[in-house]
Design a protein around this motif. Structure first.
Motif, PDB file in Angstrom:
ATOM      1  N   UNK A   1       2.899  11.700 -19.525  1.00 33.18           N
ATOM      2  CA  UNK A   1       4.253  10.521 -19.589  1.00 33.18           C
ATOM      3  C   UNK A   1       4.242   9.204 -20.565  1.00 33.18           C
ATOM      4  N   UNK A   2       2.944   9.261 -20.356  1.00 27.34           N
ATOM      5  CA  UNK A   2       2.842   7.733 -20.237  1.00 27.34           C
ATOM      6  C   UNK A   2       2.728   7.999 -22.781  1.00 27.34           C
ATOM      7  N   UNK A   3       2.131   8.570 -23.277  1.00 32.08           N
ATOM      8  CA  UNK A   3       2.145   8.914 -24.848  1.00 32.08           C
ATOM      9  C   UNK A   3       3.796   9.760 -24.698  1.00 32.08           C
ATOM     10  N   UNK A   4       4.198  10.140 -23.979  1.00 33.54           N
ATOM     11  CA  UNK A   4       5.193  11.367 -24.194  1.00 33.54           C
ATOM     12  C   UNK A   4       5.146  12.135 -24.937  1.00 33.54           C
ATOM     13  N   UNK A   5       3.877  12.918 -24.357  1.00 38.15           N
ATOM     14  CA  UNK A   5       3.265  14.114 -25.230  1.00 38.15           C
ATOM     15  C   UNK A   5       3.255  15.109 -24.564  1.00 38.15           C
ATOM     16  N   UNK A   6       3.781  15.706 -25.738  1.00 37.19           N
ATOM     17  CA  UNK A   6       4.008  17.737 -24.275  1.00 37.19           C
ATOM     18  C   UNK A   6       2.665  18.379 -24.598  1.00 37.19           C
ATOM     19  N   UNK A   7       2.153  18.934 -24.395  1.00 37.56           N
ATOM     20  CA  UNK A   7       0.828  19.491 -24.327  1.00 37.56           C
ATOM     21  C   UNK A   7       0.543  21.163 -24.173  1.00 37.56           C
ATOM     22  N   UNK A   8      -0.387  21.941 -24.606  1.00 37.79           N
ATOM     23  CA  UNK A   8      -0.157  23.669 -25.165  1.00 37.79           C
ATOM     24  C   UNK A   8      -0.898  23.790 -23.053  1.00 37.79           C
ATOM     25  N   UNK A   9      -0.559  24.722 -22.523  1.00 40.81           N
ATOM     26  CA  UNK A   9      -0.943  25.371 -21.231  1.00 40.81           C
ATOM     27  C   UNK A   9      -2.222  25.928 -21.812  1.00 40.81           C
ATOM     28  N   UNK A  10      -2.200  26.801 -22.860  1.00 40.16           N
ATOM     29  CA  UNK A  10      -2.983  27.530 -23.057  1.00 40.16           C
ATOM     30  C   UNK A  10      -4.391  26.387 -23.403  1.00 40.16           C
ATOM     31  N   UNK A  11      -3.998  25.162 -24.547  1.00 40.85           N
ATOM     32  CA  UNK A  11      -4.976  23.977 -24.288  1.00 40.85           C
ATOM     33  C   UNK A  11      -5.648  23.695 -23.046  1.00 40.85           C
ATOM     34  N   UNK A  12      -4.367  23.177 -22.375  1.00 42.59           N
ATOM     35  CA  UNK A  12      -5.145  22.588 -21.383  1.00 42.59           C
ATOM     36  C   UNK A  12      -6.136  23.890 -19.868  1.00 42.59           C
ATOM     37  N   UNK A  13      -5.869  25.359 -19.734  1.00 39.37           N
ATOM     38  CA  UNK A  13      -6.606  25.720 -19.207  1.00 39.37           C
ATOM     39  C   UNK A  13      -7.902  25.818 -20.280  1.00 39.37           C
ATOM     40  N   UNK A  14      -7.957  25.794 -21.455  1.00 44.16           N
ATOM     41  CA  UNK A  14      -9.456  25.839 -22.226  1.00 44.16           C
ATOM     42  C   UNK A  14      -9.838  24.649 -22.184  1.00 44.16           C
ATOM     43  N   UNK A  15      -9.422  23.862 -22.593  1.00 44.47           N
ATOM     44  CA  UNK A  15     -10.393  22.385 -22.191  1.00 44.47           C
ATOM     45  C   UNK A  15     -10.122  21.965 -20.574  1.00 44.47           C
ATOM     46  N   UNK A  16      -9.226  21.869 -19.412  1.00 47.85           N
ATOM     47  CA  UNK A  16      -9.758  21.913 -18.524  1.00 47.85           C
ATOM     48  C   UNK A  16     -10.911  22.431 -17.779  1.00 47.85           C
ATOM     49  N   UNK A  17     -11.564  23.414 -18.340  1.00 47.64           N
ATOM     50  CA  UNK A  17     -12.579  25.241 -18.017  1.00 47.64           C
ATOM     51  C   UNK A  17     -13.343  24.784 -18.462  1.00 47.64           C
ATOM     52  N   UNK A  18     -13.489  23.326 -19.533  1.00 47.60           N
ATOM     53  CA  UNK A  18     -14.885  23.505 -19.739  1.00 47.60           C
ATOM     54  C   UNK A  18     -15.943  22.193 -19.676  1.00 47.60           C
ATOM     55  N   UNK A  19     -16.831  22.251 -19.885  1.00 47.05           N
ATOM     56  CA  UNK A  19     -17.443  21.328 -19.585  1.00 47.05           C
ATOM     57  C   UNK A  19     -17.495  19.296 -20.155  1.00 47.05           C
ATOM     58  N   UNK A  20     -16.533  19.930 -21.006  1.00 46.30           N
ATOM     59  CA  UNK A  20     -17.045  18.797 -22.827  1.00 46.30           C
ATOM     60  C   UNK A  20     -15.435  18.286 -22.846  1.00 46.30           C
ATOM     61  N   UNK A  21     -15.441  16.971 -22.773  1.00 47.01           N
ATOM     62  CA  UNK A  21     -13.699  16.825 -22.448  1.00 47.01           C
ATOM     63  C   UNK A  21     -13.104  16.843 -24.219  1.00 47.01           C
ATOM     64  N   UNK A  22     -12.086  16.770 -23.800  1.00 46.03           N
ATOM     65  CA  UNK A  22     -11.078  16.586 -24.893  1.00 46.03           C
ATOM     66  C   UNK A  22     -11.381  15.141 -26.273  1.00 46.03           C
ATOM     67  N   UNK A  23     -10.579  15.501 -27.612  1.00 41.68           N
ATOM     68  CA  UNK A  23     -10.595  14.589 -28.171  1.00 41.68           C
ATOM     69  C   UNK A  23     -10.355  12.917 -27.406  1.00 41.68           C
ATOM     70  N   UNK A  24     -10.351  11.669 -28.180  1.00 43.17           N
ATOM     71  CA  UNK A  24      -9.922  10.841 -27.891  1.00 43.17           C
ATOM     72  C   UNK A  24      -8.826  10.400 -28.121  1.00 43.17           C
TER      73      UNK A  24
END
Length: 436
Positions: free
Chosen positions: A152-175
């Protein structure tokens, strides 16, 4: 709290706003029950649930179930207070939201069919990127297979597939997932444009929002500079007060900026330009604490446009060790997907409409302290030992014996980033799941 107090709190104490995200299931039959939410949070390996309190489970006058929970979780030796809400989704409108990554029509259609979604609210900790990653982990632990996530803060939608892959990784997403840069312009009768470039999302990172005003030339270069500046501002150990000089790069001379609060700067610009005084009224969100970025040369503040030619000429940008390590780890972790795509799609004889271009960034030691210079290569082969045959694309600054156009065979361990240019898209370690 006055704007003056807000500036002081942000610059000196890291005062921030909470980060709010919502996650939508990918199944119409998904039920948000207290038991399932608590069990999901307890059983995950992402973080440790310290406390789980049910605040309210009730129905409003329309019969809509209201659920609220308060959590304390431990993550990376830090504790976080998190509020969760089960929210009615049936009247939501996200038509004004941007896409943070590739979202399929199917994901959007599934999201619009949901009656409820889960909303999370939390303050970031010492490291904004780790905190953002934790927030994704919390909501994905509850909704394992999401359709979309709303930031909500940047008013942006994120892919559910991306969210799953990213959340299950130990490496954070890009800044870059922490914020968005909006570019607004006016055009005169001769077609000349004046741009206002400004961020949304930094207030949750303990920073003022940043902007550039009255930009007429070098818009692409100014956007690159703004990205580099933001990446510096969200580092855990970075704190820049107003009027304090900081460097983002070097091309023989330092590329130096400072920021001034908009109230002290906007009076020097025409009132009607985008981001000018006419837009800075109390009822407008642009009245919030924002820092206008200015170039600094020999002690004088100038328009950032003075660096347009410098930035276009491929200077060395200063990237934190933390971000370099994150990028390298993600590129290395997902290299097998890159190699699979290379073996599937690379064809040097393909026509322009079917050509896939594969690039890799390699890190070269340049001094006894093991500092590295990172250089892009066109990739033309990957052997069974994961060695990369590539052609140097950049003019090295400090790597002896390497020149633009040189060919070589390099080990996988040197990889610090990679890209795939497809006929329709750009694939990175962040979104390789879309082609994998």
């Amino acid at each position: 709290m006055t704007n003056k107090e807000l500036y002081k709190g942000i610059a000196e104490d890291g005062l921030s706003l909470p980060s709010t995200m919502g996650i939508f299931p990918s199944s119409k039959d998904f039920i948000f029950s207290t038991e399932s939410i608590e069990e999901s949070l307890k059983s995950t390996d992402y973080f440790q649930l310290i406390n789980f309190d049910v605040i309210e489970i009730d129905k409003d006058e329309n019969g809509t179930v209201k659920q609220e929970y308060q959590l304390i979780v431990s993550y990376l030796e830090e504790e976080f207070d998190v509020n969760l809400y089960v929210v009615d989704a049936r009247s939501n409108d996200y038509s004004e939201f941007g896409f943070g990554n590739m979202i399929s029509d199917e994901e959007m259609e599934i999201a619009t069919q949901q009656d409820f979604y889960l909303e999370s609210v939390m303050y970031f900790g010492n490291d904004a990127l780790d905190s953002f990653h934790l927030q994704l982990k919390i909501i994905q632990a509850i909704v394992e297979n999401p359709s979309i996530v709303v930031d909500f803060m940047p008013n942006r939608l994120l892919s559910g597939k991306w969210t799953k892959v990213t959340a299950e990784s130990e490496i954070p997403p890009a800044p870059s997932y922490l914020y968005v840069i909006h570019s607004v312009y006016d055009e005169d009768e001769n077609g000349n444009r004046v741009y206002w470039m400004h961020t949304h999302g930094l207030h949750r990172c303990g920073s003022v929002e940043l902007e550039m005003l009255n930009i007429k030339d070098g818009v692409e270069q100014m956007n690159s500079a703004l990205d580099m500046i933001v990446n510096a501002f969200i580092k855990p150990d970075f704190r820049s007060s107003e009027n304090e000089e900081f460097n983002i790069g070097y091309d023989g001379l330092d590329i130096t900026f400072c920021w001034k609060r908009w109230e002290d700067v906007v009076k020097d610009y025409p009132v009607a330009i985008p981001g000018g005084y006419n837009e800075r009224q109390p009822e407008n969100e642009n009245y919030e604490p924002c820092g206008v970025l200015l170039a600094v040369q020999e002690g004088n503040t100038l328009t950032p446009e003075v660096y347009a030619a410098t930035i276009a000429d491929n200077p060395i940008f200063f990237i934190s060790d933390q971000e370099t390590e994150r990028m390298s780890a993600l590129a290395y972790q997902r290299f097998e997907s890159y190699k699979k795509a290379f073996n599937t799609y690379f064809n040097p004889e393909a026509d322009e409409e079917n050509y896939y271009r594969f690039l890799i960034k390699l890190g070269f030691d340049v001094d006894h302290e093991m500092n590295k210079e990172h250089i892009w290569f066109d990739v033309y082969g990957i052997n069974e030992n994961n060695e990369i045959f590539g052609v140097c694309l950049n003019r090295p600054y400090a790597v002896e014996g390497l020149n633009e156009g040189d060919e070589g065979l390099y080990p996988q361990e040197m990889i610090t980033d990679w890209l795939i240019y497809t006929p329709t898209n750009t694939i990175t370690p962040d979104n390789i799941y879309t082609i994998d």
